[in-house]
Design an enzyme around this catalytic site. Structure first.
Site, short mmCIF file in Angstrom:
data_model
loop_
_atom_site.label_atom_id
_atom_site.label_comp_id
_atom_site.label_asym_id
_atom_site.label_seq_id
_atom_site.Cartn_x
_atom_site.Cartn_y
_atom_site.Cartn_z
N SER A 189 -52.33 23.46 94.13
CA SER A 189 -52.97 24.68 93.62
C SER A 189 -54.25 24.36 92.85
O SER A 189 -54.29 23.43 92.03
CB SER A 189 -52.01 25.43 92.70
N LYS B 263 -43.54 36.30 95.17
CA LYS B 263 -44.22 37.54 94.77
C LYS B 263 -43.29 38.76 94.79
O LYS B 263 -43.44 39.67 93.98
CB LYS B 263 -45.44 37.78 95.65
N ASP C 35 -54.82 40.41 94.16
CA ASP C 35 -55.34 39.87 95.42
C ASP C 35 -56.36 40.80 96.07
O ASP C 35 -57.45 40.37 96.46
CB ASP C 35 -54.19 39.62 96.41
N ALA D 283 -49.91 39.22 101.83
CA ALA D 283 -51.35 39.15 101.54
C ALA D 283 -52.07 40.40 102.02
O ALA D 283 -52.92 40.97 101.32
CB ALA D 283 -51.95 37.91 102.19
N THR E 98 -45.95 42.62 115.16
CA THR E 98 -44.94 43.68 115.22
C THR E 98 -45.50 44.90 114.50
O THR E 98 -45.64 44.89 113.28
CB THR E 98 -43.63 43.22 114.55
N VAL E 99 -45.81 45.93 115.27
CA VAL E 99 -46.52 47.08 114.70
C VAL E 99 -45.68 47.82 113.67
O VAL E 99 -46.21 48.46 112.76
CB VAL E 99 -46.99 48.02 115.83
N TYR F 255 -58.96 29.22 102.95
CA TYR F 255 -60.27 28.67 102.59
C TYR F 255 -60.32 27.18 102.92
O TYR F 255 -59.30 26.53 103.12
CB TYR F 255 -60.59 28.91 101.11
N GLY G 95 -61.80 32.27 102.34
CA GLY G 95 -61.16 32.99 101.25
C GLY G 95 -61.36 32.39 99.87
O GLY G 95 -60.68 32.82 98.93
#
EC number: 1.1.1.25
Length: 277
Positions: free
Chosen positions: A14, A65, A101, A130, A152-153, A220, A241
């Protein structure tokens, strides 16, 4: 000194400690920022122990999260919309959670990238955490159309339904689609999938682009290269990113300290490190 940390598994690589340490030095805020490696099944206990040892808050990264969302006593409106939390503040009467975010993404596109989202056609690829975290701030930015496409819609449809009222209020045409049938000629295309990690050039076809499209991968550095190289080969402007990472960190810093740090110098320094690697 107040203590903060990034909590996740793994957090070895990180960059958050380096970013927040620079923010602290720049603003004069008396804090230290650490890495908190949280083993699976121990998130709440680990964060409580960090708080008991003097912690004032933490960033939350994969895979916690959702657990942070469930553990927070209070959540900001954008955290409620995202159904995920990446920033916790330890208040006297419980944890307050935010999701920075999407705000970081929008600020990077509009301020650092110089592209206003108002009135634009935007394609958001992916429907995971995300992407869901980015949806409300993208809607607030006022694009004419926002399409969320996913393999998967049904998963994209769930996020779209949760944000439908906000989209109507802002006059944004919001819809869900599959990767194969997501439309064409978008002004801004955002990849919120991990396709680049698999070496896949793009999860969608080149018809989504138009001359001068801005294309951004939330990854990124080297991880973003396959998707961005594909975009550039079709004449698009490409961003990784890194700006989003640093801008969302600045949002978190403000949430904790009430002070908004400048991001330009931090971004330039980390970009130089990536380019030299």
């Amino acid at each position: 000194m107040d203590r903060y940390a990034v909590a996740g598994y793994p957090v070895k690589h990180s960059r958050s400690p380096a970013i927040h340490s620079q923010f602290a030095a720049q603003t004069g805020e008396p804090l230290v920022y650490e890495k908190l490696e949280v083993l699976p099944g121990t998130f709440v206990a680990s964060v409580q122990a960090f708080q008991a040892a003097g912690g004032r808050g933490c960033n939350v990264t994969v895979p916690y999260k959702l657990e942070a969302f469930e553990a927070a006593a209070r959540r900001t409106p954008r955290a409620e919309m995202a159904q995920a939390i990446n920033t916790l503040r330890f208040d006297a009467d419980g944890w307050t959670g935010d999701n920075t975010d999407g705000a970081g993404l929008v600020r990077d596109i509009e301020v650092n990238g110089g592209v206003s989202l108002r009135g634009r056609r935007v394609l958001l690829i992916g429907a995971g955490g995300a992407a869901s975290g980015a949806l409300a701030p993208l809607i607030e930015a006022g694009p004419a159309e926002l399409v969320m496409c996913n393999r998967t819609v049904a998963r994209a449809q769930q996020s779209v339904q949760r944000h439908a009222e906000l989209a109507r209020a802002r006059g944004v045409a919001l819809s869900a689609a599959t990767l194969d049938d997501c439309g064409s000629g978008f002004d801004v295309i955002i990849n919120a999938t991990s396709s680049s990690l698999a070496g896949m050039p793009s999860p969608v076809g080149a018809q989504v682009l138009r001359p001068g499209s801005l294309v951004l991968d939330m990854m990124y550095g080297p991880a973003a290269k396959p998707f961005l190289a594909w975009a550039q080969s079709h004449g698009a402007t490409a961003r990784d990113g890194l700006g989003m990472l640093i801008e969302q960190a600045a949002e978190a810093f403000f949430f904790w300290r009430g002070v908004r740090p400048a991001t330009d110098g931090v971004m330039a320094g980390i970009r130089a490190e990536l380019d030299a690697a």
